[in-house]
Design a protein around this motif. Structure first.
Motif, PDB file in Angstrom:
ATOM      1  N   ASP A 184      20.549  -7.830   5.224  1.00 46.43           N
ATOM      2  CA  ASP A 184      20.200  -7.560   4.235  1.00 46.43           C
ATOM      3  C   ASP A 184      19.157  -6.974   4.359  1.00 46.43           C
ATOM      4  O   ASP A 184      18.337  -6.437   2.677  1.00 46.43           O
ATOM      5  N   VAL A 185      17.586  -7.550   4.488  1.00 45.15           N
ATOM      6  CA  VAL A 185      16.450  -6.695   4.387  1.00 45.15           C
ATOM      7  C   VAL A 185      16.326  -5.888   5.901  1.00 45.15           C
ATOM      8  O   VAL A 185      15.872  -6.353   7.019  1.00 45.15           O
ATOM      9  N   THR A 186      15.733  -4.952   5.639  1.00 45.21           N
ATOM     10  CA  THR A 186      15.526  -3.978   7.583  1.00 45.21           C
ATOM     11  C   THR A 186      14.431  -3.416   7.423  1.00 45.21           C
ATOM     12  O   THR A 186      14.157  -2.325   5.561  1.00 45.21           O
ATOM     13  N   PRO A 187      14.288  -3.183   8.863  1.00 44.70           N
ATOM     14  CA  PRO A 187      13.459  -1.983   9.131  1.00 44.70           C
ATOM     15  C   PRO A 187      13.330  -0.678   8.385  1.00 44.70           C
ATOM     16  O   PRO A 187      14.636  -0.206   8.610  1.00 44.70           O
ATOM     17  N   ILE A 188      12.129  -0.050   8.218  1.00 44.73           N
ATOM     18  CA  ILE A 188      12.733   1.341   7.954  1.00 44.73           C
ATOM     19  C   ILE A 188      11.460   2.148   8.092  1.00 44.73           C
ATOM     20  O   ILE A 188      10.236   1.608   8.365  1.00 44.73           O
ATOM     21  N   LEU A 240       7.687 -10.201  -2.643  1.00 50.32           N
ATOM     22  CA  LEU A 240       8.199  -9.340  -1.972  1.00 50.32           C
ATOM     23  C   LEU A 240       6.643  -9.905  -0.551  1.00 50.32           C
ATOM     24  O   LEU A 240       7.418  -9.736   0.836  1.00 50.32           O
ATOM     25  N   LEU A 241       6.003 -11.007  -0.771  1.00 52.39           N
ATOM     26  CA  LEU A 241       6.350 -12.282   0.033  1.00 52.39           C
ATOM     27  C   LEU A 241       7.274 -12.572   0.706  1.00 52.39           C
ATOM     28  O   LEU A 241       7.845 -13.164   1.812  1.00 52.39           O
ATOM     29  N   GLU A 242       8.237 -13.335  -0.309  1.00 56.31           N
ATOM     30  CA  GLU A 242       9.801 -13.715   0.080  1.00 56.31           C
ATOM     31  C   GLU A 242      10.097 -12.752   0.865  1.00 56.31           C
ATOM     32  O   GLU A 242      10.611 -13.338   1.806  1.00 56.31           O
ATOM     33  N   ASN A 252       0.642  -1.281   0.022  1.00 54.70           N
ATOM     34  CA  ASN A 252       0.094   0.203   0.346  1.00 54.70           C
ATOM     35  C   ASN A 252       0.620   1.902   0.159  1.00 54.70           C
ATOM     36  O   ASN A 252       0.386   2.435   0.172  1.00 54.70           O
ATOM     37  N   GLY A 253       1.627   1.136  -0.241  1.00 54.09           N
ATOM     38  CA  GLY A 253       2.747   2.084  -0.325  1.00 54.09           C
ATOM     39  C   GLY A 253       3.408   3.129   0.354  1.00 54.09           C
ATOM     40  O   GLY A 253       4.640   3.300   0.931  1.00 54.09           O
ATOM     41  N   HIS A 254       3.837   1.868   1.838  1.00 53.31           N
ATOM     42  CA  HIS A 254       4.134   2.353   3.034  1.00 53.31           C
ATOM     43  C   HIS A 254       5.036   2.010   3.374  1.00 53.31           C
ATOM     44  O   HIS A 254       5.577   0.625   3.626  1.00 53.31           O
ATOM     45  N   ALA A 255       6.845   3.098   3.163  1.00 54.59           N
ATOM     46  CA  ALA A 255       8.284   1.972   2.855  1.00 54.59           C
ATOM     47  C   ALA A 255       8.181   1.500   4.595  1.00 54.59           C
ATOM     48  O   ALA A 255       8.686   2.405   4.884  1.00 54.59           O
ATOM     49  N   VAL A 256       8.069  -0.203   4.435  1.00 53.90           N
ATOM     50  CA  VAL A 256       8.593  -1.045   5.403  1.00 53.90           C
ATOM     51  C   VAL A 256       9.353  -0.964   5.877  1.00 53.90           C
ATOM     52  O   VAL A 256      10.100  -1.642   6.828  1.00 53.90           O
ATOM     53  N   PHE A 257      10.023  -1.638   5.091  1.00 54.51           N
ATOM     54  CA  PHE A 257      11.303  -2.353   4.929  1.00 54.51           C
ATOM     55  C   PHE A 257      12.017  -2.173   3.939  1.00 54.51           C
ATOM     56  O   PHE A 257      11.261  -2.035   2.300  1.00 54.51           O
ATOM     57  N   THR A 258      13.315  -2.305   3.360  1.00 54.77           N
ATOM     58  CA  THR A 258      14.006  -1.804   2.226  1.00 54.77           C
ATOM     59  C   THR A 258      14.416  -3.605   1.761  1.00 54.77           C
ATOM     60  O   THR A 258      14.748  -4.696   2.506  1.00 54.77           O
ATOM     61  N   PRO A 259      13.889  -3.876   0.693  1.00 53.30           N
ATOM     62  CA  PRO A 259      13.630  -4.809  -0.416  1.00 53.30           C
ATOM     63  C   PRO A 259      15.140  -5.392  -0.504  1.00 53.30           C
ATOM     64  O   PRO A 259      15.708  -4.824  -0.301  1.00 53.30           O
ATOM     65  N   SER A 260      15.051  -7.157  -0.927  1.00 55.03           N
ATOM     66  CA  SER A 260      16.362  -7.311  -0.905  1.00 55.03           C
ATOM     67  C   SER A 260      17.143  -6.856  -2.241  1.00 55.03           C
ATOM     68  O   SER A 260      16.272  -7.005  -2.895  1.00 55.03           O
ATOM     69  N   PRO A 261      18.412  -6.711  -2.027  1.00 57.41           N
ATOM     70  CA  PRO A 261      19.306  -6.921  -3.154  1.00 57.41           C
ATOM     71  C   PRO A 261      19.339  -7.265  -3.849  1.00 57.41           C
ATOM     72  O   PRO A 261      19.187  -7.604  -5.047  1.00 57.41           O
ATOM     73  N   ASN A 262      19.314  -8.673  -3.620  1.00 54.56           N
ATOM     74  CA  ASN A 262      18.783  -9.573  -5.033  1.00 54.56           C
ATOM     75  C   ASN A 262      17.436 -10.241  -5.644  1.00 54.56           C
ATOM     76  O   ASN A 262      18.112 -11.255  -6.018  1.00 54.56           O
ATOM     77  N   SER A 263      16.621  -9.676  -4.943  1.00 54.66           N
ATOM     78  CA  SER A 263      15.295  -9.667  -5.401  1.00 54.66           C
ATOM     79  C   SER A 263      15.364  -9.340  -6.848  1.00 54.66           C
ATOM     80  O   SER A 263      16.204  -7.763  -7.388  1.00 54.66           O
TER      81      SER A 263
END
Length: 134
Positions: free
Chosen positions: A98-102, A79-81, A60-71
């Motif tokens: 590697d995936v961090t909350p923001i 996104l589910l993974e 829904n557009g709320h950035a809650v984590f940085t996606p994995s650089p391997n995606s």
């Protein structure tokens, strides 16, 4: 629609957390397989619930984590993974980074980590307490 689902997920999580104090684990030994199974079920419920919260907010557009650089792609499956991975690493206190909350995801991760720390202590305490009161 997604926010209604988020409310349902939050209610299930709260219900699962409150069951820590209301469900009585029937065991014949201090630490039984029943106690272990209940702990595994609580961990899976928390892991899936928090992953759904992360995913719904991210979609829904709320950035809650940085996606994995391997995606390779930004589809819902990756996104589910990433959501499941972040939830598992936070709940189990591994935190590879590697995936961090923001943003607000940090506060959600703090709540999840707190639940991850408290659950084993509660199940052991309840098992010992129930054993002593027999």
């Amino acid at each position: 629609m997604d926010y209604a689902f988020l409310g349902i997920v939050a209610a299930v999580l709260l219900g699962s957390i409150t069951s820590l104090w209301t469900v009585r684990v029937q065991a014949t030994h201090r630490l039984s397989l029943d106690s272990l199974w209940v702990l595994v079920q609580w961990y899976l419920t928390m892991l899936l619930g928090f992953a759904m919260i992360y995913m719904i907010l991210q979609v829904n557009g709320h950035a809650v984590f940085t996606p994995s650089p391997n995606s390779a792609s930004k589809d819902r499956l990756s996104l589910l993974e990433d959501s499941l991975y972040l939830s598992g690493m936070t709940l189990l206190s591994v935190g590879y980074g590697d995936v961090t909350p923001i943003g607000v995801g940090r506060w959600i991760a703090i709540a999840e980590a707190l639940v991850g720390y408290i659950m084993p202590a509660v199940i052991v305490t309840r098992t010992v307490f129930d054993w002593d009161h027999r």
